[in-house]
Design a protein around this motif. Structure first.
Motif, PDB file in Angstrom:
ATOM      1  N   THR A  67       0.829  -1.194   0.000  1.00  0.00           N
ATOM      2  CA  THR A  67       0.000   0.000   0.000  1.00  0.00           C
ATOM      3  C   THR A  67       0.870   1.252   0.000  1.00  0.00           C
ATOM      4  O   THR A  67       1.922   1.283   0.639  1.00  0.00           O
ATOM      5  CB  THR A  67      -0.891   0.047   1.266  1.00  0.00           C
ATOM      6  OG1 THR A  67      -1.642  -1.146   1.358  1.00  0.00           O
ATOM      7  CG2 THR A  67      -1.844   1.213   1.236  1.00  0.00           C
ATOM      8  N   ILE A  68       0.411   2.254  -0.731  1.00  0.00           N
ATOM      9  CA  ILE A  68       0.994   3.593  -0.662  1.00  0.00           C
ATOM     10  C   ILE A  68      -0.157   4.529  -0.299  1.00  0.00           C
ATOM     11  O   ILE A  68      -1.208   4.501  -0.939  1.00  0.00           O
ATOM     12  CB  ILE A  68       1.612   4.028  -2.000  1.00  0.00           C
ATOM     13  CG1 ILE A  68       2.738   3.079  -2.418  1.00  0.00           C
ATOM     14  CG2 ILE A  68       2.133   5.462  -1.904  1.00  0.00           C
ATOM     15  CD1 ILE A  68       3.299   3.356  -3.800  1.00  0.00           C
ATOM     16  N   SER A  69       0.043   5.330   0.736  1.00  0.00           N
ATOM     17  CA  SER A  69      -0.993   6.303   1.097  1.00  0.00           C
ATOM     18  C   SER A  69      -0.437   7.711   0.907  1.00  0.00           C
ATOM     19  O   SER A  69       0.762   7.948   1.030  1.00  0.00           O
ATOM     20  CB  SER A  69      -1.473   6.109   2.536  1.00  0.00           C
ATOM     21  OG  SER A  69      -0.434   6.374   3.450  1.00  0.00           O
ATOM     22  N   TYR A  70      -1.329   8.630   0.574  1.00  0.00           N
ATOM     23  CA  TYR A  70      -0.957  10.008   0.291  1.00  0.00           C
ATOM     24  C   TYR A  70      -1.664  10.926   1.277  1.00  0.00           C
ATOM     25  O   TYR A  70      -2.865  10.782   1.513  1.00  0.00           O
ATOM     26  CB  TYR A  70      -1.373  10.399  -1.130  1.00  0.00           C
ATOM     27  CG  TYR A  70      -0.748   9.517  -2.184  1.00  0.00           C
ATOM     28  CD1 TYR A  70       0.513   9.809  -2.691  1.00  0.00           C
ATOM     29  CD2 TYR A  70      -1.401   8.386  -2.661  1.00  0.00           C
ATOM     30  CE1 TYR A  70       1.102   9.004  -3.653  1.00  0.00           C
ATOM     31  CE2 TYR A  70      -0.819   7.572  -3.621  1.00  0.00           C
ATOM     32  CZ  TYR A  70       0.425   7.887  -4.111  1.00  0.00           C
ATOM     33  OH  TYR A  70       1.004   7.085  -5.053  1.00  0.00           O
ATOM     34  N   GLN A  71      -0.900  11.867   1.848  1.00  0.00           N
ATOM     35  CA  GLN A  71      -1.468  12.827   2.775  1.00  0.00           C
ATOM     36  C   GLN A  71      -1.106  14.246   2.339  1.00  0.00           C
ATOM     37  O   GLN A  71      -0.035  14.476   1.785  1.00  0.00           O
ATOM     38  CB  GLN A  71      -0.911  12.627   4.187  1.00  0.00           C
ATOM     39  CG  GLN A  71      -1.253  11.308   4.813  1.00  0.00           C
ATOM     40  CD  GLN A  71      -0.560  11.137   6.155  1.00  0.00           C
ATOM     41  OE1 GLN A  71       0.623  11.433   6.278  1.00  0.00           O
ATOM     42  NE2 GLN A  71      -1.296  10.672   7.140  1.00  0.00           N
ATOM     43  N   LYS A  72      -2.026  15.148   2.618  1.00  0.00           N
ATOM     44  CA  LYS A  72      -1.739  16.579   2.464  1.00  0.00           C
ATOM     45  C   LYS A  72      -2.077  17.220   3.798  1.00  0.00           C
ATOM     46  O   LYS A  72      -3.208  17.066   4.289  1.00  0.00           O
ATOM     47  CB  LYS A  72      -2.569  17.216   1.350  1.00  0.00           C
ATOM     48  CG  LYS A  72      -2.313  18.701   1.220  1.00  0.00           C
ATOM     49  CD  LYS A  72      -3.174  19.363   0.169  1.00  0.00           C
ATOM     50  CE  LYS A  72      -2.899  20.855   0.140  1.00  0.00           C
ATOM     51  NZ  LYS A  72      -3.873  21.566  -0.664  1.00  0.00           N
ATOM     52  N   ASP A  73      -1.116  17.879   4.388  1.00  0.00           N
ATOM     53  CA  ASP A  73      -1.298  18.521   5.691  1.00  0.00           C
ATOM     54  C   ASP A  73      -1.892  17.546   6.706  1.00  0.00           C
ATOM     55  O   ASP A  73      -2.831  17.866   7.431  1.00  0.00           O
ATOM     56  CB  ASP A  73      -2.153  19.780   5.558  1.00  0.00           C
ATOM     57  CG  ASP A  73      -1.501  20.805   4.660  1.00  0.00           C
ATOM     58  OD1 ASP A  73      -0.259  20.869   4.631  1.00  0.00           O
ATOM     59  OD2 ASP A  73      -2.228  21.536   3.971  1.00  0.00           O
ATOM     60  N   LEU A  74      -1.366  16.329   6.717  1.00  0.00           N
ATOM     61  CA  LEU A  74      -1.692  15.256   7.660  1.00  0.00           C
ATOM     62  C   LEU A  74      -3.095  14.671   7.490  1.00  0.00           C
ATOM     63  O   LEU A  74      -3.567  13.920   8.326  1.00  0.00           O
ATOM     64  CB  LEU A  74      -1.466  15.715   9.103  1.00  0.00           C
ATOM     65  CG  LEU A  74      -0.045  16.255   9.377  1.00  0.00           C
ATOM     66  CD1 LEU A  74       0.074  16.711  10.818  1.00  0.00           C
ATOM     67  CD2 LEU A  74       0.999  15.208   9.049  1.00  0.00           C
TER      68      LEU A  74
END
Length: 158
Positions: A67-74
């Motif tokens: 899995t790869i997860s993406y976050q913006k500003d947590l």
């Protein structure tokens, strides 16, 4: 523009990239950080830019990215989840962005070469053709389908 590279000394490597800082003439600075697990596989990449932080987290099962997860500003904004066949080839990639999922599937021929990609995000199905020595000789694009193919909408030869 000015670039600065930092490396970490670890038991497995003396050249593990830890951080990159890039300063531009307009005073903008981009900082890219990297974290690794004990096997020196990347577990996180973070990008700091204009008071925002973008994070890409990697999770593994054995030697494979699961899995790869993406976050913006947590806040999680997307993810990709991979499945593999018994010999380690990717058979699907499920991409979720803003709660909308698209699953791309992959099929292989008897020689183990990628034969077909069904990609709903691009709204295309691709067929890969090979020459006698295993090089891709052409890629045929079709309207997206997981079933029987129609007429190719384009053919790219190499």
């Amino acid at each position: 523009m000015h670039e600065n590279f930092e490396y970490a000394d670890t038991p497995l490597s003396t050249n593990t990239l830890k951080r990159v800082s890039i300063s531009f003439n307009d005073a903008t600075t981009v900082i890219i950080g990297y974290n690794y697990n004990a096997e020196q596989k990347i577990t996180q990449q973070s990008v700091h830019l204009d008071n925002h932080i973008f994070i890409k987290n990697y999770a593994y099962t054995g030697k494979r990215i699961e899995t790869i997860s993406y976050q913006k500003d947590l806040t999680v904004v997307g993810s990709e989840q991979y499945t593999y066949d018994e010999v380690g080839r990717i058979t699907s990639d499920c991409c979720t962005l803003e709660n909308v999922s698209h699953q791309t599937t992959y099929a292989y021929n008897a020689k183990g070469q990628l034969y077909r990609e069904n990609n709903p995000l691009l709204d295309k199905t691709f067929i890969f053709c090979y020459d006698d020595i295993g090089n891709i000789s052409s890629i045929e694009a079709y309207d997206y389908t997981t079933g029987e193919l129609g007429t190719p909408i384009s053919i790219q030869s190499f």
